[in-house]
Design a protein around this motif. Structure first.
Motif, PDB file in Angstrom:
ATOM      1  N   LYS A 108       7.475-122.548   5.309  1.00 46.96           N
ATOM      2  CA  LYS A 108       6.904-123.809   5.776  1.00 46.96           C
ATOM      3  C   LYS A 108       5.753-124.190   4.862  1.00 46.96           C
ATOM      4  N   ARG A 126       7.520-131.406  10.110  1.00 44.86           N
ATOM      5  CA  ARG A 126       7.176-130.304   9.220  1.00 44.86           C
ATOM      6  C   ARG A 126       7.901-130.443   7.884  1.00 44.86           C
ATOM      7  N   TYR A 183       9.382-128.033   4.642  1.00 47.72           N
ATOM      8  CA  TYR A 183       9.764-126.665   4.294  1.00 47.72           C
ATOM      9  C   TYR A 183      10.248-126.569   2.847  1.00 47.72           C
TER      10      TYR A 183
END
Length: 358
Positions: A32, A40, A42
């Motif tokens: 991450k 998010r 990644y």
């Protein structure tokens, strides 16, 4: 008001919920890189071609952790990346995947998550890199600042030419390519309105809805000041938005924004608190005292002061800034020969904001 991204660099991906099977099948989640209010980012491996990529997971639901991102927001973000796909200082769009909508009748009206796959440019952002340089006593030379500014302005110029305003220019949203010893990195969150307080242009504090690409060049000016200051902190700070506004006008001078506001017309009604603050700030700032000639040449100061001009009408555009003598071919030895930003491995700028209506 946009909240700052909560970057948690190096966090193991295992702590997050599994991806949908069709996404897991295609991409191996490695790390991450960051987390913001929309989702998010990644680092991942594309199993189809063994390429390392960045995957931005946008939340299709609002659960108190993330802001819901629907089809319109996804389309704008992908369109922005696609329009700027050929510029070496803007991350390249690779692919997009949308999770299927929840089945009708299950009590949920939420969309599934969306996944935007981009070129992997690095794992740390410019803020982290600036702080690291400061901790190790390695200030940026003027030549280094010029090289970074050239790339940022060129990227912004390209996005504006494509009809896109970034609207959230700040060091956290600049990725430093980790292919060289200059490695630093990060990710980006999309702002629904316009940038956080320390990088917000004066006209936005005054509630203007009629703004253009110069809200982005103001943010670049803030980054330039921070690079020169070398502390790693935001250049314009304050406990409240009002404090930040008063601080910035005290530094750059309020003459320009006062001219932009014009004289108060009789019967125009009560002035806002922000306008009252602007009217009460000194017309002449102290920017040159903060960055004297031993720190920044006159040619460099012409760029900095032009980017941090409080009047949006006369603030430099990205194209105008790049035409200034500071960016001509007479460079110092430590800046080195001009090359493609991607080949030099300096900066990759994530432009994932909303396209204009042009």
């Amino acid at each position: 008001m946009a909240s700052s991204a909560r970057w948690s660099l190096g966090t193991a991906a295992a702590v997050d919920a599994p991806w949908p099977p069709e996404i897991e099948e295609r991409y191996e989640r490695l790390q991450k890189l960051g987390e913001g209010i929309f989702g998010r980012v990644y680092k991942a491996r594309d199993r189809a071609n063994n390429r390392i990529v960045a995957v931005k997971q946008l939340s299709g639901r609002s659960d108190g952790t993330f802001v819901q991102t629907g089809f319109l927001e996804l389309a704008r973000e992908v369109t922005s990346l696609h329009r700027c796909r050929s510029h070496p200082s803007i991350v390249r769009f690779r692919n997009v995947h949308a999770e299927k909508r929840a089945a009708v009748g299950d009590g949920s009206d939420d969309d599934g998550d969306s996944f935007i796959v981009m070129e992997y440019a690095g794992r740390m952002n410019l803020r982290v890199y600036m702080v690291s340089r400061g901790i190790h006593g390695m200030p940026f030379s003027e030549a280094e600042v010029r090289g970074i500014m050239r790339q940022l302005l060129a990227a912004v110029e390209a996005s504006h030419h494509a009809g896109i305003l970034h609207r959230d220019i700040k060091p956290e949203n600049v990725v430093v390519d980790d292919a060289t010893p200059m490695a630093a990195g990060g990710g980006r969150e999309c702002s629904p309105l316009a940038t956080s307080d320390a990088y917000r242009a004066p006209e936005l504090f005054l509630g203007s809805a009629d703004y253009d690409g110069r809200v982005d060049t103001w943010g670049i000016g803030c980054i330039m000041a921070e690079l020169l200051a070398g502390t790693g902190a935001a250049f314009f700070e304050g406990k409240t938005a009002e404090d930040v506004f008063a601080n910035m006008l005290g530094v750059v001078g309020a003459r320009g924004i006062k001219d932009w506001l014009g004289p108060r017309q009789p019967g125009s009604g009560r002035r806002s608190a922000a306008e009252e603050r602007a009217r009460g700030c000194p017309e002449t700032g102290r920017l040159r005292k903060v960055f004297p000639e031993k720190v920044l040449s006159q040619a460099g100061f012409e760029v900095l002061s032009g980017l941090l001009e409080s009047s949006p009408k006369i603030r430099l555009t990205a194209a105008e800034a790049l035409q200034k003598p500071w960016f001509n071919d007479q460079r110092t030895d430590d800046e080195g020969p001009r090359e493609s930003p991607r080949r030099r491995g300096l900066l990759g700028v994530c432009f994932m904001s909303c396209a204009t209506d042009d």
